[in-house]
Design an enzyme around this catalytic site. Sequence first.
Site, PDB file in Angstrom:
ATOM      1  N   ASP A 292      -5.260   0.641  -2.804  1.00 42.32           N
ATOM      2  CA  ASP A 292      -3.879   0.707  -2.316  1.00 42.32           C
ATOM      3  C   ASP A 292      -2.982   0.299  -3.495  1.00 42.32           C
ATOM      4  OD1 ASP A 292      -1.349   0.092  -1.274  1.00 42.32           O
ATOM      5  OD2 ASP A 292      -2.153  -0.616   0.639  1.00 42.32           O
TER       6      ASP A 292
ATOM      7  N   LYS B 151       7.652   2.553   0.421  1.00 38.50           N
ATOM      8  CA  LYS B 151       8.121   1.492  -0.466  1.00 38.50           C
ATOM      9  C   LYS B 151       8.720   2.086  -1.746  1.00 38.50           C
ATOM     10  CE  LYS B 151       6.309  -0.887   2.885  1.00 38.50           C
ATOM     11  NZ  LYS B 151       4.961  -1.400   2.903  1.00 38.50           N
TER      12      LYS B 151
HETATM   13  C1  PLP Z   1       3.830  -1.391   3.767  1.00 38.65           C
HETATM   14  C2  PLP Z   1       2.427  -1.380   3.276  1.00 38.65           C
HETATM   15  C3  PLP Z   1       1.434  -0.636   3.936  1.00 38.65           C
HETATM   16  C4  PLP Z   1       1.703   0.118   5.214  1.00 38.65           C
HETATM   17  O1  PLP Z   1       2.590   1.157   4.999  1.00 38.65           O
HETATM   18  P1  PLP Z   1       3.486   1.822   6.165  1.00 38.65           P
HETATM   19  O2  PLP Z   1       4.183   2.910   5.453  1.00 38.65           O
HETATM   20  O3  PLP Z   1       4.365   0.769   6.714  1.00 38.65           O
HETATM   21  O4  PLP Z   1       2.505   2.314   7.190  1.00 38.65           O
HETATM   22  C5  PLP Z   1       0.166  -0.626   3.392  1.00 38.65           C
HETATM   23  N1  PLP Z   1      -0.136  -1.326   2.267  1.00 38.65           N
HETATM   24  C6  PLP Z   1       0.795  -2.053   1.625  1.00 38.65           C
HETATM   25  C7  PLP Z   1       0.402  -2.803   0.398  1.00 38.65           C
HETATM   26  C8  PLP Z   1       2.102  -2.107   2.096  1.00 38.65           C
HETATM   27  O5  PLP Z   1       3.014  -2.858   1.455  1.00 38.65           O
END
Ligand code: PLP
Length: 393
Positions: free
Chosen positions: A181, A206
């Site tokens: 991720d 994000k």
């Molecule tokens: C926000 C976030 C997610 C989840 O993403 P969504 O778009 O809200 O489903 C997953 N991993 C990390 C590191 C995040 O900051």
Amino acid sequence: MSESSSVGRPARAADFLPRTRPVVPPIHHSVTYFLDDQAYKDIQDGGLVEHWYGRFRNPTVDMVAREIADLEGGGAGFMTSSGMGAIATTLLTLLRAGDRVVSARQVYGDTRDLLVRDLPAWGVDVRWVDAVDLDAWRREIAGGPTRVVYAETLSNPQLELTDLPALAELAHAAGARLVIDNTFATPYVVQPLRLGADVVVHSATKFLNGHSDAIAGVVVSDDAIVTEVQRRVITLGTSLGPYEAYLVWRGLQTFEVRMARQTETARSLATELGRRDDVLAVRHPSLPGYPRVDVATRVVRPGGGGGAMVTITVDGGDERAHDVVRNLQIGCEATSLGGVETLVSTPFNSSHFSLTPEERRAARIDDGMIRISCGLEPADALIADFGRALDLT
Ligand SMILES: *Cc1c(COP(=O)(O)O)cnc(C)c1O
């Protein structure tokens, strides 16, 4: 309405397509497409027809996936309805009952819930290790039929960089896939696929979107894995809509300039806050005292700085940390990250509220931590804002 009314007749819409090509791409809202002989043949052959039905594929969505795959240096990409859509669809594509996942303990809260609650119910064996403990990774990966090794590039909220080349080596020696991720770091700072990762997932909500106005996710990998993910997106229904995809595309046009500026602001803010006696610790991967500087040397892209996230620990514990955040005038007390506005939160009552104080300590989440996602405001103003809020508390 007269009988000859043609309102809504699609053939009319085709009359209004421009002869000259638009500079800004159109948003393709059509759910369905006229089927020609080739399309019927493709359907009968069982292939994934280019454009047939909106849950399968959409031209606007494909365009954004290609752009993010290029940023990550990946062969292919596929957009999903959210970051969790990307993570869940990827794991459900790669895993079968009886497989083992070895995951870093320091992962996003809903990812943790997916791994703690959902995957074990489907027969997947989930093992946890501290992201920075290579011996623990080695032990757990070798201890069973490990199919997936899972981690985040930068941990939340400690901003500890994961040693991706070392982890890729351990995963591949066991025949497992490394899924990363990369939401917090972004490809501006680290490109995991170039360091041995097999799959990169993102919350495109994000930094990639960057404007806190669309929920979206993306999976980037090679063609074979992305095709498998796409098949799961179809059956799980985790497809992204064209309007959200367009907002991500719009954000991507300024991705590099935003990241350059926000990263520079993060470094200045971290440096200035590090001078204060009432700030006990400052974490940013570009600082001279960064504890994992050896890993940073190996994983951060040349010129990647350290990203736009800064985490500080204030003297006075969580209560003071919360007071400081409440006294900010520029920084927004809100969850999420990666927007053009500075977003500030305290882990104890937001991202990590479900952990007991003991669990937080075990996860190296200090009493008094504040997580800052630096936006595009002038750095001087942001530094003054934090200085004022600290002085007031
Ligand atoms: C926000 C976030 C997610 C989840 O993403 P969504 O778009 O809200 O489903 C997953 N991993 C990390 C590191 C995040 O900051």
